[in-house]
Design an enzyme around this catalytic site. Sequence first.
Site, PDB file in Angstrom:
ATOM      1  N   CYS D 149      11.685  -4.010  19.038  1.00  0.00           N
ATOM      2  CA  CYS D 149      11.377  -2.612  19.353  1.00  0.00           C
ATOM      3  C   CYS D 149      11.976  -2.145  20.671  1.00  0.00           C
ATOM      4  O   CYS D 149      12.516  -1.044  20.755  1.00  0.00           O
ATOM      5  CB  CYS D 149       9.874  -2.370  19.313  1.00  0.00           C
ATOM      6  SG  CYS D 149       8.870  -3.593  20.172  1.00  0.00           S
ATOM      7  N   GLN D 176       5.818  -1.036  27.945  1.00  0.00           N
ATOM      8  CA  GLN D 176       5.716  -1.091  26.489  1.00  0.00           C
ATOM      9  C   GLN D 176       4.294  -0.859  25.984  1.00  0.00           C
ATOM     10  O   GLN D 176       3.315  -1.244  26.619  1.00  0.00           O
ATOM     11  CB  GLN D 176       6.244  -2.446  26.005  1.00  0.00           C
ATOM     12  CG  GLN D 176       7.720  -2.629  26.324  1.00  0.00           C
ATOM     13  CD  GLN D 176       8.310  -3.909  25.761  1.00  0.00           C
ATOM     14  OE1 GLN D 176       9.025  -4.611  26.470  1.00  0.00           O
ATOM     15  NE2 GLN D 176       8.041  -4.224  24.519  1.00  0.00           N
ATOM     16  N   ARG D 235       3.598  -4.752  29.706  1.00  0.00           N
ATOM     17  CA  ARG D 235       2.701  -4.129  28.737  1.00  0.00           C
ATOM     18  C   ARG D 235       1.769  -3.182  29.496  1.00  0.00           C
ATOM     19  O   ARG D 235       1.193  -3.579  30.517  1.00  0.00           O
ATOM     20  CB  ARG D 235       1.863  -5.203  28.036  1.00  0.00           C
ATOM     21  CG  ARG D 235       0.968  -4.671  26.951  1.00  0.00           C
ATOM     22  CD  ARG D 235       1.695  -4.363  25.661  1.00  0.00           C
ATOM     23  NE  ARG D 235       2.155  -5.582  25.010  1.00  0.00           N
ATOM     24  CZ  ARG D 235       3.103  -5.596  24.071  1.00  0.00           C
ATOM     25  NH1 ARG D 235       3.666  -4.485  23.658  1.00  0.00           N
ATOM     26  NH2 ARG D 235       3.491  -6.743  23.542  1.00  0.00           N
ATOM     27  N   HIS D 242       7.786   2.977  23.781  1.00  0.00           N
ATOM     28  CA  HIS D 242       8.259   2.111  24.860  1.00  0.00           C
ATOM     29  C   HIS D 242       9.086   2.961  25.822  1.00  0.00           C
ATOM     30  O   HIS D 242      10.075   3.592  25.417  1.00  0.00           O
ATOM     31  CB  HIS D 242       9.122   0.976  24.306  1.00  0.00           C
ATOM     32  CG  HIS D 242       8.344  -0.064  23.559  1.00  0.00           C
ATOM     33  ND1 HIS D 242       6.970  -0.101  23.515  1.00  0.00           N
ATOM     34  CD2 HIS D 242       8.754  -1.158  22.853  1.00  0.00           C
ATOM     35  CE1 HIS D 242       6.575  -1.146  22.799  1.00  0.00           C
ATOM     36  NE2 HIS D 242       7.632  -1.799  22.385  1.00  0.00           N
TER      37      HIS D 242
END
Lengths: 350, 350, 350, 350
Positions: D149, D176, D235, D242
Amino acid sequence: MSERIPAAVLGATGMVGQYFISLLANHPWFCLESVVASDRSAGRRYQDACRWLLGSEMPEQARDLTVSPLGAPLDARLVFSALPSDVAGETEIEYARRGHLVFSNAGSHRMDPLVPLMVPEVNAEHAALLRDQRRVKGWSGYIVTNPNCSAAVLVTALAPLHQAFGVRKVAVTTLQALSGAGYPGVSSLDILDNAIPYIGGEEAKLESEPLKMLGRYRDGAIEPAEFVLSAHCNRIATRDGHLECVSLTLEGAPSLEAITEILRSFRALPQELALPTAPMHPIIVREEQDRPQTRLDRDQGNGMAVSVGRIRPCPILGIKFVALGSNTMRGAAGGSMLNAELLKVRGLLT
Amino acid sequence: MSERIPAAVLGATGMVGQYFISLLANHPWFCLESVVASDRSAGRRYQDACRWLLGSEMPEQARDLTVSPLGAPLDARLVFSALPSDVAGETEIEYARRGHLVFSNAGSHRMDPLVPLMVPEVNAEHAALLRDQRRVKGWSGYIVTNPNCSAAVLVTALAPLHQAFGVRKVAVTTLQALSGAGYPGVSSLDILDNAIPYIGGEEAKLESEPLKMLGRYRDGAIEPAEFVLSAHCNRIATRDGHLECVSLTLEGAPSLEAITEILRSFRALPQELALPTAPMHPIIVREEQDRPQTRLDRDQGNGMAVSVGRIRPCPILGIKFVALGSNTMRGAAGGSMLNAELLKVRGLLT
Amino acid sequence: MSERIPAAVLGATGMVGQYFISLLANHPWFCLESVVASDRSAGRRYQDACRWLLGSEMPEQARDLTVSPLGAPLDARLVFSALPSDVAGETEIEYARRGHLVFSNAGSHRMDPLVPLMVPEVNAEHAALLRDQRRVKGWSGYIVTNPNCSAAVLVTALAPLHQAFGVRKVAVTTLQALSGAGYPGVSSLDILDNAIPYIGGEEAKLESEPLKMLGRYRDGAIEPAEFVLSAHCNRIATRDGHLECVSLTLEGAPSLEAITEILRSFRALPQELALPTAPMHPIIVREEQDRPQTRLDRDQGNGMAVSVGRIRPCPILGIKFVALGSNTMRGAAGGSMLNAELLKVRGLLT
Amino acid sequence: MSERIPAAVLGATGMVGQYFISLLANHPWFCLESVVASDRSAGRRYQDACRWLLGSEMPEQARDLTVSPLGAPLDARLVFSALPSDVAGETEIEYARRGHLVFSNAGSHRMDPLVPLMVPEVNAEHAALLRDQRRVKGWSGYIVTNPNCSAAVLVTALAPLHQAFGVRKVAVTTLQALSGAGYPGVSSLDILDNAIPYIGGEEAKLESEPLKMLGRYRDGAIEPAEFVLSAHCNRIATRDGHLECVSLTLEGAPSLEAITEILRSFRALPQELALPTAPMHPIIVREEQDRPQTRLDRDQGNGMAVSVGRIRPCPILGIKFVALGSNTMRGAAGGSMLNAELLKVRGLLT
């Protein structure tokens, strides 16, 4: 619809104002003509004066409109008001006096005995009050209000039950979204990893507005419903959607099945008339044990449906359930829009 | 205290187990001797088997302990159990049978008529049940439980009111923190920008445990209190701290001032005995209109004080207020620890 | 310490001002004497003028102080400034002119060639500039500044590396906390489920302040360090703690082991002098592959330690690592306090 | 399209699998025929086996399908794989061997020299590798993969720049979203008020996959692009999207205006062919200083457009900008779907 009816939006740069503009941009009957806001924004182009907050892009129709100051003359007869309560009071009266038809989301006039506080699925017949309003106040226009966001969700769920059985007592605890406080509203530092068990003025509204809405129009006045409401209102870290934990007593202690069926089959005038903003089902009954949930259910029926779930016995009041609805759509801009649509069909947008 | 009493922790790698270990690391009377966990962790060093979740660093005492499997023989007579309910039942009985004094945070034995469900500020006298428990069950050890986290907060706020006036009805809606579901517990995708109006089994516990705790010990049994409770339980995106919106009916309809004074002046055995984990004030009454708040008040009294605010009339039940307490401290590990401290002072840790 | 030195706080009602007051309440050398804030608050009691935002309770010493207006005469010679930049410029000069020793967290004077921009672990020798400042400006007092919050974290991690090897290039991307924007600061509606890749003015500060701090004092001026910095600054939904992803080039391409050892063993003047606010280790090196993390590591060393982890090769610049520090402590109030402590020990608080 | 091509989904109960099902439910060319999942789900009806996570309701077509076990014979030749990497490897090979055309979002085969790693806007010509794949492996079907991704977002932004100027160096730091970790994925207790500067395996993927994708097909193999990438992966607490802070060096040091124009005017094969899932603009350039933002821009082009903003000079590498894209659409299910659409038009779905 050959020609769309032009409309103005008061408080156009705020969050609810932006929802009005967004709804008008795609409306089959109405179109945006003017934007009105505080002196700080007046004179600027809308796209420069407004920090756009919605997920969609700012509608083309609005971008190049020049923001008018509060009280400025307006060509559009139809006016949607997203003004904050401290300025809504006088401004809306002034526009009604000048002949404008004001659909207001503000709290200022909701409890005025001559102003309809309306949710079309609940009390469309309160529109009869407009004739009295105009006569007594001497206005060529009028003011119609929609309820506070938490009251809009609650009253939609209560309406079919009150009609079918009669509501006696309602205890409600809300978990309300951030957008209910407007923008910038709640500071991120106040709400991250937190819940705030207080929203100024909210409990008083939630304990009174449903009584007016579930009351009866008779001889130029609304006789409020005669049950008792008690509210705890909380702010939590959700963007949109007020979740409400409701315990209530109904007359005759109907069964859970009867209650569920009444909620599930509820249809009202906006559905019969297929009003553009009306959801197909004003109430959606969920069977899952953990629904409705704020994020998953707030956009049902384009934010106009109220989801109800967890219908079960309450050892104190008889019945409990969870209700959820969008505070920005059903509880604010969508509610006003639906009121205007109803009055248009009724021939009262004149 | 010349010599500290060694203790074991069951379910040592989970979140509540970590709180037990953290409390024991600095305890004046008890010390950590053994850690017990599921087969997956057994045989490994604690620091390797455990993903440490607390803000503080993992205590030195725990790091190099080898994790024992469930049911392994333990030297420590004193045992704190943070086991999940599905394994707690049998395991705790086995240890009690072998002579261990088990202070359990698990739900398995809470409603057993012979097991005390204790909050020292609320029902210290229920410890009398231990004699009956040992006699009837034939155990050389015993099991003492503390309540579910949401019940611990509620019963602490109710206890002085029940004692002073008598509680008749309690309707409570909770806004519960993520740590109440353990680790990993609630998925971030389920709770970001969301509220979930359902927690499995929680409402049943919250509607029953307080009745046992506010009941009376008589002739080898607890006669439960005779009032009625109704609960709505919600999960929200807070780390720690259960916020509870309470409406209740008290006998004799005492004034808000009388209620406030009873709550504010509440002291009980743990305060008189100055137990190490006891807060100076088990209840802290807030005057601000928007307190208690989860983040601001959950750590009061090292997480052992329950904060109460917004005491006001309820048009349906008489009184309403907001209560808040730490689910991990008052509602879990701290509650068990306080039970053990009480029984130590009472000479019952033998 | 027989007698504590009285101090005033400018901008006392804001978030950084509250941290100053909190630090002074328990300080062994300094004590709070006056609180100064904008006209809106002036004349009111501090507890009435201030919405207290910290987790701890408002200190007793502050509660009943009357807020003085900006520019009011102050008895305390020592002044901590948490003023917003738009008013800090003139006000701080005025107090320095009157003989006050101003330790400022504001950005206004940081890049003034005669004002030390100081982190005691990094460039204590820049205090020499104060003599020049007083002479040239003709002030009986002086102004000392501490860096922007993101620069404070970065420069602390860079200092030992620059000293040991020489820094050549630094590319940094920040994930900054909400408290860095003050209160009310970032609207909850802007940041829930969002990241904002822009913080006004932040990148320019982060690209320039470290060069001044890592420069050399020579002949009445600071010769800035001669490396190049590039920054991306982002706001995310954390309360406190700026996390910074750093890639850098060091002269001589030292090994990861050498770099790690230099960071781990770093001690400086505040540690040697055991200044009250100094952490035992200004830099904490983490071995875990997923640390430092904002919530777990921001309070290390009472918020004064910078945590560094994930030291690894960068295929472009040579080395990369992650640094984290508290923006409110190391990056704001704690940084100013440490500056004042250093100058006290150096005999410069006179 | 007279007849829609039936398709199966592997890993149908997981989050990416649900996105596949949702896309197939409304697809003009493909339709859902079978759902395949792990043994735990096999044999149950999809609606019973699957906890539906998307905002929309579960599609009717999927509800009553019986879940097949991994490896079960499938009628549908077209297969979309959302399997976790640990089972994808063998399972996908088995289906390709049996003649199925596997479009896989899993990481297992991405770097296989004979498997195309494709983004249709970037390297549609890599489809040529399929002939080599079938020949060498002896499969009657084939496997096509789409990138990780974070790599999908990055490579889309790099592609036009690489084509126009040539990329030399890329330093990227990601922020992300939670959905990138699947469901249940990241525990809420790990991410509330936190950022985690580590995602297992992510940096290695982000530093290698773009080189393969921007490479050239020649004589049965891909010659990877020859520039260097460095990644920091973080994260944060966002649901989807993202955000990537990119610094890069381009050959010939083109101007910001030239770069902006190249990005803004980028169109590729999917746009020319008007593939159903293709966005009108694969890259949207934002002018606002604080965009793209995760929540506001992730759904652009139905989640298939990558938004780029803050294009500005980087004092180290030359250029910096911020890119943002949906990890679930452009970075997962939508990417696979677009690959299948491309091959259909090319006559390669046979």
